[in-house]
Design a protein around this motif. Structure first.
Motif, PDB file in Angstrom:
ATOM      1  N   ALA A  26     -53.059 -46.559   8.832  1.00  0.00           N
ATOM      2  CA  ALA A  26     -54.061 -46.063   7.877  1.00  0.00           C
ATOM      3  C   ALA A  26     -53.584 -46.284   6.443  1.00  0.00           C
ATOM      4  O   ALA A  26     -54.346 -46.731   5.577  1.00  0.00           O
ATOM      5  N   ALA A  27     -52.315 -45.991   6.185  1.00  0.00           N
ATOM      6  CA  ALA A  27     -51.747 -46.201   4.847  1.00  0.00           C
ATOM      7  C   ALA A  27     -51.711 -47.686   4.501  1.00  0.00           C
ATOM      8  O   ALA A  27     -51.918 -48.075   3.342  1.00  0.00           O
ATOM      9  N   GLU A  28     -51.464 -48.518   5.497  1.00  0.00           N
ATOM     10  CA  GLU A  28     -51.440 -49.976   5.296  1.00  0.00           C
ATOM     11  C   GLU A  28     -52.817 -50.477   4.851  1.00  0.00           C
ATOM     12  O   GLU A  28     -52.917 -51.316   3.950  1.00  0.00           O
ATOM     13  N   ALA A  29     -53.865 -49.969   5.471  1.00  0.00           N
ATOM     14  CA  ALA A  29     -55.224 -50.375   5.106  1.00  0.00           C
ATOM     15  C   ALA A  29     -55.533 -49.998   3.658  1.00  0.00           C
ATOM     16  O   ALA A  29     -56.120 -50.787   2.902  1.00  0.00           O
ATOM     17  N   VAL A  30     -55.126 -48.818   3.252  1.00  0.00           N
ATOM     18  CA  VAL A  30     -55.337 -48.374   1.870  1.00  0.00           C
ATOM     19  C   VAL A  30     -54.569 -49.280   0.911  1.00  0.00           C
ATOM     20  O   VAL A  30     -55.113 -49.754  -0.093  1.00  0.00           O
ATOM     21  N   ARG A  31     -53.303 -49.542   1.230  1.00  0.00           N
ATOM     22  CA  ARG A  31     -52.475 -50.374   0.336  1.00  0.00           C
ATOM     23  C   ARG A  31     -53.011 -51.804   0.261  1.00  0.00           C
ATOM     24  O   ARG A  31     -53.007 -52.408  -0.812  1.00  0.00           O
ATOM     25  N   ALA A  32     -53.502 -52.345   1.368  1.00  0.00           N
ATOM     26  CA  ALA A  32     -54.077 -53.695   1.356  1.00  0.00           C
ATOM     27  C   ALA A  32     -55.280 -53.763   0.420  1.00  0.00           C
ATOM     28  O   ALA A  32     -55.427 -54.726  -0.339  1.00  0.00           O
ATOM     29  N   ARG A  33     -56.122 -52.738   0.462  1.00  0.00           N
ATOM     30  CA  ARG A  33     -57.278 -52.706  -0.452  1.00  0.00           C
ATOM     31  C   ARG A  33     -56.818 -52.655  -1.908  1.00  0.00           C
ATOM     32  O   ARG A  33     -57.391 -53.311  -2.785  1.00  0.00           O
TER      33      ARG A  33
END
Length: 100
Positions: A26-33
């Motif tokens: 979930a944190a990875e998805a936020v950071r990718a955005r």
């Protein structure tokens, strides 16, 4: 910014709880955005049937790419990276569009 082709293979350490995996993903998805919004992540693909990713990433140089971009990914400690610096090819059909 320079462009880099980055192949990422993520291996979840044995014994890692599903809660930890879910939290990091979930944190990875936020950071990718966030990285996409700042122009550091241009494109990202997953080969069909595989658990690796291929992406076009941007940074001032390879040091910045590793430290300030890829190094900020929540899954980074589980990743193996293969980084290739790219430059424009004279026959690239998209070259004129990027040079305008």
């Amino acid at each position: 910014m320079r462009e880099f082709l980055v192949e990422i293979t993520t291996t979840i350490p044995e014994g890692t709880s599903q809660d930890e995996v879910d939290r990091r993903r979930a944190a990875e998805a936020v950071r990718a955005r966030e990285l996409a919004a700042t122009g550091h992540l241009a494109r990202l693909w997953r080969p069909v049937g595989e658990l690796r990713s291929l992406g076009i990433w941007r940074a001032a140089d390879e040091d910045e790419l590793h430290v300030k971009v890829l190094g900020t990914l929540p899954l980074r400690s589980w990743m193996t990276l293969n980084v290739t610096a790219l430059e424009s090819h004279p026959n690239d059909p998209g070259r004129a569009a990027t040079e305008s």
